[in-house]
Design a protein around this motif. Structure first.
Motif, PDB file in Angstrom:
ATOM      1  N   MET A  22     -35.146 -29.834 -29.100  1.00 22.92           N
ATOM      2  CA  MET A  22     -35.647 -29.280 -27.852  1.00 22.92           C
ATOM      3  C   MET A  22     -37.166 -29.132 -27.875  1.00 22.92           C
ATOM      4  SD  MET A  22     -33.561 -28.991 -25.433  1.00 22.92           S
ATOM      5  CE  MET A  22     -31.873 -28.713 -24.906  1.00 22.92           C
ATOM      6  N   LEU A  23     -37.728 -28.745 -28.999  1.00 20.90           N
ATOM      7  CA  LEU A  23     -39.184 -28.651 -29.101  1.00 20.90           C
ATOM      8  C   LEU A  23     -39.812 -30.027 -28.866  1.00 20.90           C
ATOM      9  CD1 LEU A  23     -41.239 -26.720 -31.742  1.00 20.90           C
ATOM     10  CD2 LEU A  23     -41.806 -29.093 -31.217  1.00 20.90           C
ATOM     11  N   GLU A  24     -39.290 -31.029 -29.539  1.00 21.65           N
ATOM     12  CA  GLU A  24     -39.866 -32.361 -29.427  1.00 21.65           C
ATOM     13  C   GLU A  24     -39.677 -32.947 -28.033  1.00 21.65           C
ATOM     14  OE1 GLU A  24     -38.587 -34.842 -32.693  1.00 21.65           O
ATOM     15  OE2 GLU A  24     -38.745 -33.160 -34.100  1.00 21.65           O
ATOM     16  N   ASN A  25     -38.606 -32.563 -27.348  1.00 23.94           N
ATOM     17  CA  ASN A  25     -38.339 -33.090 -26.018  1.00 23.94           C
ATOM     18  C   ASN A  25     -39.059 -32.328 -24.923  1.00 23.94           C
ATOM     19  OD1 ASN A  25     -36.346 -33.096 -23.423  1.00 23.94           O
ATOM     20  ND2 ASN A  25     -36.275 -35.052 -24.496  1.00 23.94           N
ATOM     21  N   ARG A  26     -39.126 -30.991 -25.035  1.00 26.17           N
ATOM     22  CA  ARG A  26     -39.636 -30.170 -23.935  1.00 26.17           C
ATOM     23  C   ARG A  26     -41.109 -29.803 -24.058  1.00 26.17           C
ATOM     24  NH1 ARG A  26     -34.621 -31.113 -22.888  1.00 26.17           N
ATOM     25  NH2 ARG A  26     -33.465 -29.723 -21.476  1.00 26.17           N
ATOM     26  N   ALA A  27     -41.595 -29.569 -25.270  1.00 22.72           N
ATOM     27  CA  ALA A  27     -42.991 -29.152 -25.410  1.00 22.72           C
ATOM     28  C   ALA A  27     -43.964 -30.168 -24.802  1.00 22.72           C
ATOM     29  CB  ALA A  27     -43.328 -28.886 -26.878  1.00 22.72           C
ATOM     30  N   PRO A  28     -43.710 -31.473 -24.899  1.00 25.93           N
ATOM     31  CA  PRO A  28     -44.622 -32.413 -24.233  1.00 25.93           C
ATOM     32  C   PRO A  28     -44.707 -32.225 -22.718  1.00 25.93           C
ATOM     33  CG  PRO A  28     -43.356 -33.569 -25.907  1.00 25.93           C
ATOM     34  CD  PRO A  28     -42.763 -32.189 -25.787  1.00 25.93           C
ATOM     35  N   HIS A  29     -43.654 -31.681 -22.095  1.00 26.49           N
ATOM     36  CA  HIS A  29     -43.724 -31.400 -20.665  1.00 26.49           C
ATOM     37  C   HIS A  29     -44.808 -30.352 -20.389  1.00 26.49           C
ATOM     38  CE1 HIS A  29     -39.161 -32.530 -20.329  1.00 26.49           C
ATOM     39  NE2 HIS A  29     -39.904 -33.509 -20.804  1.00 26.49           N
TER      40      HIS A  29
END
Length: 305
Positions: free
Chosen positions: A222-229
């Motif tokens: 989730m960090l790798e998927n959402r933090a870039p947003h």
């Protein structure tokens, strides 16, 4: 998704949202006949233009082999199946309902029992993977149901899933596993938002946070998927804030019934409730970071200073 095309099935895809549209498209791509249905007529029209069948579901229900229900919650699932215009009463015996929403295990058991009264099979089949994997036929499915239900749904499962976890021969086990997944997913998103904004108070830029922590032990999917947003300042909803009060609420309801304390889940839930209350309910769930930012007086990327 299998390279070899399977036998063609008549499939209804009910719910053409961010996940459901990708699911329907994956089934269509594998040469099945697919009828799309949604409360948004624009989505239905779009799907038909891309190869979906033109008839209304009510005209073909008796010929369907598989009905995929990819709606928001238990209430919508029940309406689709058993409401005034519910489809189950029109299905032939042996047709299978593939129920994908996150719902309480006891609800899945009830739906399976009610379907069985008319000879309709029910596969408790919540999904995970996000809209991109849905569109690519690469979902993970946590499924439970009778062997007959798995057999009837197999070609469609092959079209939409990279991995199908077969978790037992009774409905409810799939939804139980999904509640475990959602506990972790929701907590991880909230924890990511807390860590990213905490880092900002210490001079750690969000983009540097992603660069470093995604390669360290503190990372998560989730960090790798959402933090870039957050780094991009892009809160276009891939999965919205509003999903989490529902899903974490289900987790806490299940925990309560088991007399199990889940305080970390409860804390994460409150942050999503706060984000929705601030008006971010329809934004990407990474917008939970805005709760932390407002309290700390921080300016996130893309926000006016």
């Amino acid at each position: 998704m299998n390279e070899v095309k399977q036998l063609r099935s008549n499939v209804a895809a009910i719910g053409l949202g961010s996940m459901g549209y990708g699911i329907a498209s994956s089934v269509l791509r594998d040469n099945h006949l697919v009828w799309g249905a949604d409360i948004n007529p624009d989505q239905v029209a779009r799907f038909r233009e891309e190869g979906g069948q033109p008839e209304e579901l009510s005209d073909v229900a008796g010929d369907l082999d598989v009905v995929i229900v990819a709606v928001l919650n238990a209430a919508q699932t029940e309406t689709v199946l058993f409401g005034t215009e519910g489809i189950v009463k029109s299905l032939k015996p042996g047709a299978v309902v593939l129920a994908c929403a996150t719902v309480p295990p006891v609800f899945a058991k009830d739906m399976a029992a009610r379907c069985a009264l008319t000879g309709v099979l029910y596969l408790d089949a919540p999904i995970s993977g996000g809209s991109i994997k849905a569109a690519n036929g690469q979902l993970s499915i946590m499924a439970s149901g009778t062997p007959e239900a798995f057999t009837s749904a197999r070609t469609v499962l092959d079209s939409i899933a990279e991995t199908v976890f077969e978790l037992g021969d009774e409905a409810g086990a799939g939804s139980a596993m999904k509640s475990v997944n959602q506990l972790l997913a929701g907590v991880h998103i909230a924890a990511m938002a807390e860590a990213l904004t905490f880092g900002m108070t210490q001079g750690v830029a969000p983009e540097k946070f992603v660069e470093v922590i995604s390669k360290c032990a503190g990372t998560s999917w989730m960090l790798e998927n959402r933090a870039p947003h957050i780094v991009a300042g892009d809160y276009t909803p891939r999965s919205s804030v509003n999903i989490w009060p529902k899903d974490l609420g289900i987790v806490l309801d299940v925990a309560k019934s088991a007399q199990f304390s889940a305080p970390i889940t409860a804390a994460a839930l409150q942050q999503f409730v706060a984000a929705a209350g601030m008006g971010h309910g329809r934004e990407d769930d990474a917008a939970v970071a805005k709760v932390y930012a407002r309290i700390a007086g921080l300016t996130l990327p893309g926000e006016a200073i």
